[in-house]
Design an enzyme around this catalytic site. Structure first.
Site, PDB file in Angstrom:
ATOM      1  N   ASP A 315       0.838  -1.189   0.000  1.00  0.00           N
ATOM      2  CA  ASP A 315       0.000   0.000   0.000  1.00  0.00           C
ATOM      3  C   ASP A 315       0.880   1.247   0.000  1.00  0.00           C
ATOM      4  O   ASP A 315       1.863   1.333   0.744  1.00  0.00           O
ATOM      5  CB  ASP A 315      -0.880  -0.035   1.258  1.00  0.00           C
ATOM      6  CG  ASP A 315      -1.824   1.131   1.365  1.00  0.00           C
ATOM      7  OD1 ASP A 315      -2.686   1.276   0.480  1.00  0.00           O
ATOM      8  OD2 ASP A 315      -1.699   1.910   2.339  1.00  0.00           O
ATOM      9  N   GLU A 350       1.528  -0.498  -5.138  1.00  0.00           N
ATOM     10  CA  GLU A 350       0.575   0.570  -5.429  1.00  0.00           C
ATOM     11  C   GLU A 350       1.452   1.807  -5.604  1.00  0.00           C
ATOM     12  O   GLU A 350       1.954   2.362  -4.628  1.00  0.00           O
ATOM     13  CB  GLU A 350      -0.413   0.766  -4.281  1.00  0.00           C
ATOM     14  CG  GLU A 350      -1.415   1.868  -4.584  1.00  0.00           C
ATOM     15  CD  GLU A 350      -2.300   2.204  -3.390  1.00  0.00           C
ATOM     16  OE1 GLU A 350      -3.505   2.436  -3.600  1.00  0.00           O
ATOM     17  OE2 GLU A 350      -1.789   2.249  -2.253  1.00  0.00           O
TER      18      GLU A 350
END
Length: 599
Positions: A315, A350
């Site tokens: 993330d 990401e």
């Protein structure tokens, strides 16, 4: 180097925690609610104690004494029970409370206690189960199984539910090659949620990076390990979505729960001492700090050696390479590559955060995969009617404008997706032109405002047969484009049968019917269509991992596309063939709302 955490070693149990600036650190053992404190011995920057006997399963925490000067990064308050940053299991979920941030207020009744892990033999090294070009299935464990009618009630919402025969059968039907589990480590709700009667339903707010959430994974490490093994037995890999970029201790008004009370230098600070917030979550972990990188590497290694996972999705991954600015040659990348248990793992970025220069799509190391939001937006725009055929072709061919042409033997690094946990569901993309997030309690201001979505003439639910038919056609066209594309593809659980969140494009705080997957009313026709797309893709899996070197792009009339054809506004038909043998890869027809894979 001291091994951090708690471990049974011979006839004793050793506890070690890092706290360079503490004056005293106590190990706190619990028997019921009775707490016993043991002063620890300083060893350099670490504090260590060894107690006789095997204390496996015993609950513990830490307290630290030192200077209280938050403006200078000193948050020592012995009234605060602190969770071991190296805890792998805890006895309860985190809860928000003002006392967590108030100096002198004891928090032993609020904060989870870590459990001394039972000795578990490490799993033998095995090659990761992952097929480049395959289908990754993004799963929120709780919302995915909470309403499943065939999963027994006690299992619903847990990691163990993923190994139930009905879930495994569904994954096989879709041709899933790997599941990507949204965070399964313990998190805390953001401070503004409890007054609104809401909770964090996604888990992107962790406190301890490897402590499994007891709500999602009540069986602890054994439950995750057994579930991974069950998925492996079906030929399905397991990726963990991990949040190493920030912690749930939030900004300066947040609680003292773990790292903050032991070593606030784990967080990145500006020259004036203020917290850097490149995550938008109040703090950012400082990956220029070797201790932070060590915690990240140890967390990853734990999930590989103790649980057998095949890789990780990171993330807000640019944070991992900030020191403070992003660098493609950041130390963590080299340290992962040099680690014997991590070097072969599947690594998915990401590739954006909210810091300066934080959009880094295509900038990660050449062996990393990356979420490609340009694929999402450009494909949506094409089918909405305002995107060009040339841009669509680039996305279908692996986005070489972003990732370059793969080197010989290398697969395309793009992870193509149309919808993910963050944003509209796929069905809502063709039913809502605007976000509908009033249930989040923020005046419909949260979530993305520009979603490249459309509503086919009616905002939200409709009973008009023409509207419903148009939406079904749009969904099939979108999904066909995804399954025809070069690169690894990602599908969020439930999008294969029309999952809706009633237009909420930021359902992180909706642990209810808005966020839960509705299995009873799913669109079985769409589900069957996706299963057929998956069958067609599996038949050419190697082709989808890398785009052919020689192809022909054809017009509706069967002639090769010219520059004028590529640039003509409104061009809506395209066919791609392999130059040798005239093998058709796919045909796109926007007017007919159709994608044909193969001949």
């Amino acid at each position: 180097m001291t091994a951090l955490g708690a471990r049974v070693e011979g006839g004793s149990t050793v506890f070690a925690v890092r706290s360079p600036h503490a004056e005293t650190v106590w190990l706190c053992l619990f028997a019921g609610e009775r707490e016993t404190r043991h002063a620890m011995e300083r060893r350099g920057e670490d504090w260590v104690i060894a107690l006789e006997g095997d204390l496996s399963g015993r609950r513990y925490g830490y307290r630290a004494q030192g200077e209280w000067a938050p403006e200078r990064g000193r948050w020592f308050d012995p009234a605060k029970l602190l969770v071991d940053p190296y805890a792998v299991e805890i006895d309860r979920r985190f809860v928000q409370d003002p006392r967590l941030a108030q100096f002198g207020e004891d928090t032993a009744d609020l904060v989870p206690r870590a459990l001394v892990p039972r000795p578990t033999p490490p799993l033998p090294p095995q090659a990761p189960r992952f097929a480049p070009g395959g289908l990754v299935y993004e799963v929120n464990v709780r919302s995915f199984t909470r309403l499943h009618p065939e999963v027994p009630e006690p299992l619903r919402g847990t990691v163990a539910a993923l190994r139930h025969p009905s879930i495994l059968a569904h994954l096989r039907k879709l041709g899933v090659t790997a599941v990507e589990l949204m965070p399964v480590v313990a998190w805390i709700d953001e401070r503004h949620l409890p007054p609104l009667g809401l909770v964090n339903a996604w888990g992107y707010n962790p406190v301890a990076m490897m402590a499994l959430d007891p709500g999602l994974c009540p069986g602890g490490v054994a439950e995750l390990r057994e579930t991974v093994a069950a998925l492996h037995a079906e030929g399905i890999g397991v990726l963990l979505d991990i949040v190493l970029n920030h912690s749930g201790e939030s900004d300066v008004h947040g609680g003292v729960l773990s790292l903050r009370g032991l070593d606030d230098a784990a967080y990145a600070h500006a020259p004036d001492g203020t917290l850097i917030n490149d995550t938008g979550c109040g703090n950012t972990l400082d990956f220029a700090n070797p201790a932070v990188r060590r915690l990240a590497l140890d967390s990853m290694r734990h999930f590989v050696t103790a649980c057998g996972v095949d890789g990780f999705r990171f993330d807000l991954a640019p944070v991992l390479a900030r020191g403070p600015g992003f660098s493609a040659s950041a130390p963590l990348f080299d340290e992962i590559a040099a680690d014997p248990r991590l070097a072969d793992r599947i690594l998915v970025a990401e590739p954006w955060d909210v810091g300066p220069g934080g959009y880094r799509l295509g900038a990660f190391p050449s062996h990393w995969f990356e979420w490609n939001d340009r694929f999402r937006d450009d494909v949506r725009r094409f089918w909405r009617g305002d995107g060009g055929i040339g841009t669509l072709a680039t996305r279908l061919a692996g986005s070489s404008d972003l990732f370059g042409v793969p080197a010989p033997g290398q697969s395309c690094r793009s992870v193509n997706f149309l919808a993910a946990h963050d944003g509209f569901t796929l069905a809502d993309t063709v039913a809502y032109a605007e976000r509908h997030n009033a249930a989040n309690g923020e005046g419909n201001r949260d979530g993305h405002a520009d979603n490249c979505s459309w509503n086919n003439g009616v905002e939200g639910p409709s009973q008009d047969p023409a509207v419903l038919a148009a939406r079904r056609a749009d969904l099939r066209a979108l999904l066909g484009t995804l399954f025809a594309s070069t690169g690894t593809i990602l599908l969020t659980a439930g999008d294969e049968f029309g999952r809706s969140q009633a237009g909420n494009n930021n359902a992180y705080c909706q642990d209810n019917a808005i966020g839960w997957v509705d299995w009873t009313h799913r669109d079985r026709g769409l589900e069957a269509h996706v299963a057929e797309l998956a069958r067609l893709r599996r038949a050419r899996l190697e082709r989808h991992a890398r785009f052919p070197e020689t192809v022909r792009w054809l017009t509706r009339g069967g002639t090769d596309m010219t520059v004028e054809d590529w640039e003509r506004p409104g061009e809506s038909w395209l066919q791609c063939r392999v130059a040798e043998g005239e093998d058709t890869l796919f045909t796109i027809d926007r007017e007919a709302r159709m994608v044909t894979i193969g001949a």
